[in-house]
Design a protein around this motif. Structure first.
Motif, PDB file in Angstrom:
ATOM      1  N   TYR A 157       0.791  -1.332   0.115  1.00 38.15           N
ATOM      2  CA  TYR A 157       0.028  -0.115  -0.110  1.00 38.15           C
ATOM      3  C   TYR A 157       0.867   1.196   0.130  1.00 38.15           C
ATOM      4  O   TYR A 157       2.042   1.208   0.329  1.00 38.15           O
ATOM      5  CB  TYR A 157      -1.202  -0.078   1.191  1.00 38.15           C
ATOM      6  CG  TYR A 157      -0.181   0.310   2.399  1.00 38.15           C
ATOM      7  CD1 TYR A 157      -0.397   1.661   3.131  1.00 38.15           C
ATOM      8  CD2 TYR A 157       0.396  -0.480   3.334  1.00 38.15           C
ATOM      9  CE1 TYR A 157       0.259   2.012   4.181  1.00 38.15           C
ATOM     10  CE2 TYR A 157       1.007  -0.239   4.515  1.00 38.15           C
ATOM     11  CZ  TYR A 157       1.021   0.942   4.863  1.00 38.15           C
ATOM     12  OH  TYR A 157       1.603   1.332   6.191  1.00 38.15           O
ATOM     13  N   LYS A 158       0.273   2.484  -0.369  1.00 39.77           N
ATOM     14  CA  LYS A 158       0.811   3.584  -0.565  1.00 39.77           C
ATOM     15  C   LYS A 158       0.181   4.545   0.332  1.00 39.77           C
ATOM     16  O   LYS A 158       0.678   5.091   1.379  1.00 39.77           O
ATOM     17  CB  LYS A 158       1.155   4.092  -1.698  1.00 39.77           C
ATOM     18  CG  LYS A 158       1.874   5.444  -1.901  1.00 39.77           C
ATOM     19  CD  LYS A 158       1.981   5.870  -3.365  1.00 39.77           C
ATOM     20  CE  LYS A 158       2.468   7.220  -3.572  1.00 39.77           C
ATOM     21  NZ  LYS A 158       2.387   7.741  -5.032  1.00 39.77           N
ATOM     22  N   CYS A 159      -1.167   4.979   0.094  1.00 39.49           N
ATOM     23  CA  CYS A 159      -1.993   6.070   0.642  1.00 39.49           C
ATOM     24  C   CYS A 159      -2.824   5.521   1.681  1.00 39.49           C
ATOM     25  O   CYS A 159      -3.414   6.073   2.435  1.00 39.49           O
ATOM     26  CB  CYS A 159      -2.588   6.859  -0.439  1.00 39.49           C
ATOM     27  SG  CYS A 159      -4.231   6.128  -1.223  1.00 39.49           S
ATOM     28  N   GLY A 160      -3.307   4.513   1.257  1.00 37.75           N
ATOM     29  CA  GLY A 160      -4.504   4.005   2.342  1.00 37.75           C
ATOM     30  C   GLY A 160      -5.816   4.762   2.296  1.00 37.75           C
ATOM     31  O   GLY A 160      -6.691   4.255   2.928  1.00 37.75           O
ATOM     32  N   GLY A 161      -6.251   5.513   1.127  1.00 40.31           N
ATOM     33  CA  GLY A 161      -7.403   6.229   1.136  1.00 40.31           C
ATOM     34  C   GLY A 161      -8.309   6.038   0.009  1.00 40.31           C
ATOM     35  O   GLY A 161      -9.100   6.732  -0.460  1.00 40.31           O
ATOM     36  N   GLY A 162      -7.891   5.025  -0.775  1.00 45.56           N
ATOM     37  CA  GLY A 162      -8.510   4.666  -2.215  1.00 45.56           C
ATOM     38  C   GLY A 162      -8.136   5.619  -3.404  1.00 45.56           C
ATOM     39  O   GLY A 162      -8.800   5.492  -4.544  1.00 45.56           O
ATOM     40  N   LEU A 163      -6.972   6.329  -3.167  1.00 42.13           N
ATOM     41  CA  LEU A 163      -6.435   7.296  -4.345  1.00 42.13           C
ATOM     42  C   LEU A 163      -5.374   6.806  -5.199  1.00 42.13           C
ATOM     43  O   LEU A 163      -5.497   6.958  -6.515  1.00 42.13           O
ATOM     44  CB  LEU A 163      -5.983   8.443  -3.641  1.00 42.13           C
ATOM     45  CG  LEU A 163      -6.971   9.135  -2.653  1.00 42.13           C
ATOM     46  CD1 LEU A 163      -6.236  10.287  -1.961  1.00 42.13           C
ATOM     47  CD2 LEU A 163      -8.222   9.701  -3.522  1.00 42.13           C
ATOM     48  N   CYS A 164      -4.820   5.701  -4.683  1.00 44.74           N
ATOM     49  CA  CYS A 164      -3.453   5.449  -5.331  1.00 44.74           C
ATOM     50  C   CYS A 164      -3.734   4.010  -6.118  1.00 44.74           C
ATOM     51  O   CYS A 164      -3.248   3.551  -7.097  1.00 44.74           O
ATOM     52  CB  CYS A 164      -2.116   5.341  -4.825  1.00 44.74           C
ATOM     53  SG  CYS A 164      -2.046   3.964  -3.437  1.00 44.74           S
ATOM     54  N   ARG A 203     -10.749   3.335  -9.617  1.00 43.34           N
ATOM     55  CA  ARG A 203      -9.284   2.832  -9.790  1.00 43.34           C
ATOM     56  C   ARG A 203      -9.155   1.401 -10.410  1.00 43.34           C
ATOM     57  O   ARG A 203      -8.181   1.607 -10.919  1.00 43.34           O
ATOM     58  CB  ARG A 203      -8.599   2.674  -8.186  1.00 43.34           C
ATOM     59  CG  ARG A 203      -8.488   3.857  -7.376  1.00 43.34           C
ATOM     60  CD  ARG A 203      -7.046   4.523  -8.005  1.00 43.34           C
ATOM     61  NE  ARG A 203      -7.303   5.904  -7.607  1.00 43.34           N
ATOM     62  CZ  ARG A 203      -7.311   6.838  -8.671  1.00 43.34           C
ATOM     63  NH1 ARG A 203      -7.185   6.851  -9.780  1.00 43.34           N
ATOM     64  NH2 ARG A 203      -7.389   8.224  -8.180  1.00 43.34           N
ATOM     65  N   LEU A 204      -9.944   0.727 -10.074  1.00 41.54           N
ATOM     66  CA  LEU A 204      -9.621  -0.779 -10.788  1.00 41.54           C
ATOM     67  C   LEU A 204     -10.283  -0.989 -12.206  1.00 41.54           C
ATOM     68  O   LEU A 204      -9.953  -1.831 -12.948  1.00 41.54           O
ATOM     69  CB  LEU A 204     -10.376  -1.870  -9.804  1.00 41.54           C
ATOM     70  CG  LEU A 204      -9.448  -1.860  -8.441  1.00 41.54           C
ATOM     71  CD1 LEU A 204     -10.085  -2.762  -7.481  1.00 41.54           C
ATOM     72  CD2 LEU A 204      -8.009  -2.383  -8.679  1.00 41.54           C
ATOM     73  N   GLY A 205     -11.594  -0.262 -12.152  1.00 40.61           N
ATOM     74  CA  GLY A 205     -12.451  -0.547 -13.507  1.00 40.61           C
ATOM     75  C   GLY A 205     -13.127  -1.860 -13.166  1.00 40.61           C
ATOM     76  O   GLY A 205     -12.921  -2.777 -12.408  1.00 40.61           O
ATOM     77  N   GLN A 206     -14.314  -1.936 -14.175  1.00 37.96           N
ATOM     78  CA  GLN A 206     -15.100  -3.179 -13.906  1.00 37.96           C
ATOM     79  C   GLN A 206     -14.446  -4.436 -14.338  1.00 37.96           C
ATOM     80  O   GLN A 206     -14.926  -5.330 -13.866  1.00 37.96           O
ATOM     81  CB  GLN A 206     -16.499  -2.598 -14.755  1.00 37.96           C
ATOM     82  CG  GLN A 206     -17.598  -3.856 -14.546  1.00 37.96           C
ATOM     83  CD  GLN A 206     -18.059  -3.730 -12.942  1.00 37.96           C
ATOM     84  OE1 GLN A 206     -18.058  -2.429 -12.492  1.00 37.96           O
ATOM     85  NE2 GLN A 206     -17.982  -4.677 -12.147  1.00 37.96           N
TER      86      GLN A 206
END
Length: 111
Positions: A34-41, A65-68
């Protein structure tokens, strides 16, 4: 109590109901990258091996972030995912390599 099996690191941890996958990994050394922990990266991307039905609903940040396609393949963001029952997750070399590249860019930028 539900358990989370971090297949890649070989750890299984009993967690509280509605525990967050990433926070649990950090607290008990499950080793999810992990890097940010907030769903941004998106660096905390994990694949759900077993127990999809024991997870919180997919959040908008995960779709963004992930796409379908990745979601359909069983990927989730650990920082956005909460556990309601037993779950097994994994992450691959490509995730670890991606995190290593991010770290190297940060080191190079600091020099």
């Amino acid at each position: 109590m539900p358990s989370v099996t971090y297949q890649t690191s070989g750890k299984t941890i009993e967690v509280e109901q509605d525990a967050n996958l990433l926070r649990t990994s950090i607290r008990y050394e499950g080793s999810v990258p992990y890097k940010c922990g907030g769903g941004l990266c998106g660096t905390c991307r994990v694949q759900i091996v077993d127990g999809h039905e024991h997870l919180s609903k997919i959040m908008k940040k995960e779709v963004d972030r992930l796409g379908q396609e990745k979601l359909d393949q069983g990927f989730r963001l650990a920082c956005q995912t909460f556990v309601t029952g037993d779950v097994t997750i994994s992450w691959g070399e490509e995730d670890l390599n991606r995190l290593g590249k991010i770290a190297q860019r940060r080191i190079n930028a600091a020099q």
